[in-house]
Design a protein around this motif. Structure first.
Motif, PDB file in Angstrom:
ATOM      1  N   THR A   7      -1.218  -6.440  -6.120  1.00  0.00           N
ATOM      2  CA  THR A   7      -0.486  -5.470  -5.313  1.00  0.00           C
ATOM      3  C   THR A   7       0.486  -4.728  -6.237  1.00  0.00           C
ATOM      4  O   THR A   7       0.929  -5.270  -7.244  1.00  0.00           O
ATOM      5  CB  THR A   7       0.311  -6.140  -4.183  1.00  0.00           C
ATOM      6  N   LYS A  10      -0.222  -0.020  -9.708  1.00  0.00           N
ATOM      7  CA  LYS A  10       0.075   1.160 -10.532  1.00  0.00           C
ATOM      8  C   LYS A  10       1.496   1.112 -11.085  1.00  0.00           C
ATOM      9  O   LYS A  10       1.947   2.055 -11.732  1.00  0.00           O
ATOM     10  CB  LYS A  10      -0.117   2.430  -9.702  1.00  0.00           C
ATOM     11  N   SER A  30      -9.013  -5.997  -8.651  1.00  0.00           N
ATOM     12  CA  SER A  30      -8.657  -4.755  -7.981  1.00  0.00           C
ATOM     13  C   SER A  30      -7.155  -4.598  -8.105  1.00  0.00           C
ATOM     14  O   SER A  30      -6.417  -5.558  -7.901  1.00  0.00           O
ATOM     15  CB  SER A  30      -9.081  -4.788  -6.509  1.00  0.00           C
ATOM     16  N   PRO A  32      -4.859  -1.839  -6.653  1.00  0.00           N
ATOM     17  CA  PRO A  32      -4.481  -0.613  -5.953  1.00  0.00           C
ATOM     18  C   PRO A  32      -2.982  -0.348  -6.030  1.00  0.00           C
ATOM     19  O   PRO A  32      -2.169  -1.268  -6.047  1.00  0.00           O
ATOM     20  CB  PRO A  32      -4.907  -0.903  -4.504  1.00  0.00           C
ATOM     21  N   ARG A  34       0.483   1.738  -4.396  1.00  0.00           N
ATOM     22  CA  ARG A  34       1.068   1.750  -3.056  1.00  0.00           C
ATOM     23  C   ARG A  34       0.345   2.715  -2.111  1.00  0.00           C
ATOM     24  O   ARG A  34       0.202   2.432  -0.922  1.00  0.00           O
ATOM     25  CB  ARG A  34       2.546   2.126  -3.153  1.00  0.00           C
ATOM     26  N   ASP A  35      -0.125   3.853  -2.651  1.00  0.00           N
ATOM     27  CA  ASP A  35      -0.820   4.818  -1.805  1.00  0.00           C
ATOM     28  C   ASP A  35      -2.148   4.273  -1.298  1.00  0.00           C
ATOM     29  O   ASP A  35      -2.660   4.720  -0.269  1.00  0.00           O
ATOM     30  CB  ASP A  35      -1.057   6.129  -2.569  1.00  0.00           C
ATOM     31  N   GLU A  36      -2.697   3.306  -2.023  1.00  0.00           N
ATOM     32  CA  GLU A  36      -3.990   2.723  -1.642  1.00  0.00           C
ATOM     33  C   GLU A  36      -3.820   1.438  -0.824  1.00  0.00           C
ATOM     34  O   GLU A  36      -4.677   1.106  -0.002  1.00  0.00           O
ATOM     35  CB  GLU A  36      -4.791   2.417  -2.910  1.00  0.00           C
ATOM     36  N   LEU A  37      -2.749   0.699  -1.078  1.00  0.00           N
ATOM     37  CA  LEU A  37      -2.510  -0.558  -0.363  1.00  0.00           C
ATOM     38  C   LEU A  37      -1.011  -0.759  -0.210  1.00  0.00           C
ATOM     39  O   LEU A  37      -0.316  -1.101  -1.159  1.00  0.00           O
ATOM     40  CB  LEU A  37      -3.123  -1.736  -1.121  1.00  0.00           C
ATOM     41  N   ASP A  38      -0.530  -0.538   0.996  1.00  0.00           N
ATOM     42  CA  ASP A  38       0.883  -0.695   1.306  1.00  0.00           C
ATOM     43  C   ASP A  38       1.093  -2.114   1.845  1.00  0.00           C
ATOM     44  O   ASP A  38       0.482  -2.491   2.853  1.00  0.00           O
ATOM     45  CB  ASP A  38       1.301   0.338   2.351  1.00  0.00           C
ATOM     46  N   ALA A  48      -8.008  -6.370   2.074  1.00  0.00           N
ATOM     47  CA  ALA A  48      -8.034  -6.323   0.611  1.00  0.00           C
ATOM     48  C   ALA A  48      -8.112  -7.716   0.005  1.00  0.00           C
ATOM     49  O   ALA A  48      -8.725  -7.915  -1.056  1.00  0.00           O
ATOM     50  CB  ALA A  48      -6.795  -5.601   0.090  1.00  0.00           C
TER      51      ALA A  48
END
Length: 300
Positions: A7, A10, A30, A32, A34-38, A48
């Motif tokens: 989490t 990025k 994986s 992701p 924040r824009d992909e997984l909040d 996820a």
């Protein structure tokens, strides 16, 4: 072999973890952003987490702005504490282990080096929320790996910590014709995210659990680190670092920080898993990245 969901993939540490795992044979991961997984979205996290079934979730997502947390405490709590609660539920549902990078700001710096059995006493709201999130994890998962880390640098353009902020500030001062730059004498352990990521993955592969501390070898004041940056970028003849009392340059901080925070990393050494290096070597290695050519003087 490792299966990993990161989490905050990025962010500074999240990206370093993803880059290191990508270099390992047979790893699946994986990472992701924040824009992909909040992490505030519990359902999205559950979906996820299936990618890490039987593996690990590295929970790097957080609001890392100490002043920002003080300004917006409700939003900070939702991300840091409630987001962590969602990650714990997702990890348990997926049968995944949880890795939690903790901040050294859970300590007040009253004793140094800070022993691993020190009772945390945060000075800032950020530190208090990070400690509460850790307590959520410890109450729900007895196999979690929690690593309390020193302050770090890394990520080039995404570095929002001291190194990432001070380089453009010093460059701007030189452009204005200034030859002196005041830096506080607060002492910490500047640690490269690349080293933290490699070390953390090795701990996961070694099936470690419980609480550890992790930091570079050695310690430095902010002024000493700034002087090393000046040397690495070839600025010695243009900018002089003046060491001043921390309070004289940090009076506008909304979140109080310890004046000295040096972590004892005894357990890491005893387990023969200490992959950290001297901070001087790593800051010079880091600043050789082409990203910093925009600041570097010829020949440096």
């Amino acid at each position: 072999m490792i299966r990993l969901l990161v989490t905050g993939g990025k962010g500074m540490l999240g990206r370093a973890l993803a880059e290191h795992v990508a270099s390992l044979s047979g790893a699946t991961f994986s990472a992701p952003g924040r824009d992909e997984l909040d992490v505030r979205d519990a359902d999205a996290l559950l979906n996820a987490a299936s990618q890490a079934r039987g593996g690990w979730i590295a929970h790097c997502a957080a609001t890392v702005d100490v002043e920002g947390c003080a300004r917006e405490p409700d939003a900070a709590r939702e991300i840091i504490v409630e987001g962590t609660r969602n990650v714990v539920r997702a990890a348990r549902a997926a049968g995944a282990r949880l890795f939690y990078p903790q901040s050294f700001l859970v300590y007040d710096g009253a004793s140094n080096p800070i022993p691993e059995d020190e009772t945390p006493q945060p000075l800032s709201l950020y530190g208090k929320l990070k400690l509460e999130a850790e307590q959520v994890i410890r109450a729900e998962m007895d196999d979690a790996l929690i690593v309390r880390m020193a302050g770090f640098f890394g990520g080039e353009e995404i570095d929002k910590n001291f190194v990432g902020r001070i380089i453009p500030a010093m460059a701007a001062a030189m452009e204005r014709g200034e030859t002196r730059f005041d830096i506080g004498d607060r002492v910490w352990q500047p640690t490269w995210t690349r080293d933290l990521a490699e070390n953390s993955i090795q701990m996961m592969l070694a099936d470690k659990r419980g609480i550890y501390q992790m930091a570079c070898h050695g310690q430095a004041s902010f002024a000493e680190l700034a002087q090393e940056i000046v040397a690495a970028l070839g600025w010695e003849d243009r900018l002089r670092i003046e060491r001043v009392e921390a309070a004289s340059v940090s009076g506008n901080e909304l979140g109080k920080r310890p004046d000295i925070a040096v972590l004892s990393c005894t357990r890491l050494r005893e387990d023969r898993l200490d992959l950290q290096r001297d901070w001087r070597a790593t800051i010079h290695a880091y600043l050789r990245h082409p990203y910093f050519d925009r600041y570097r003087l010829k020949g440096a």
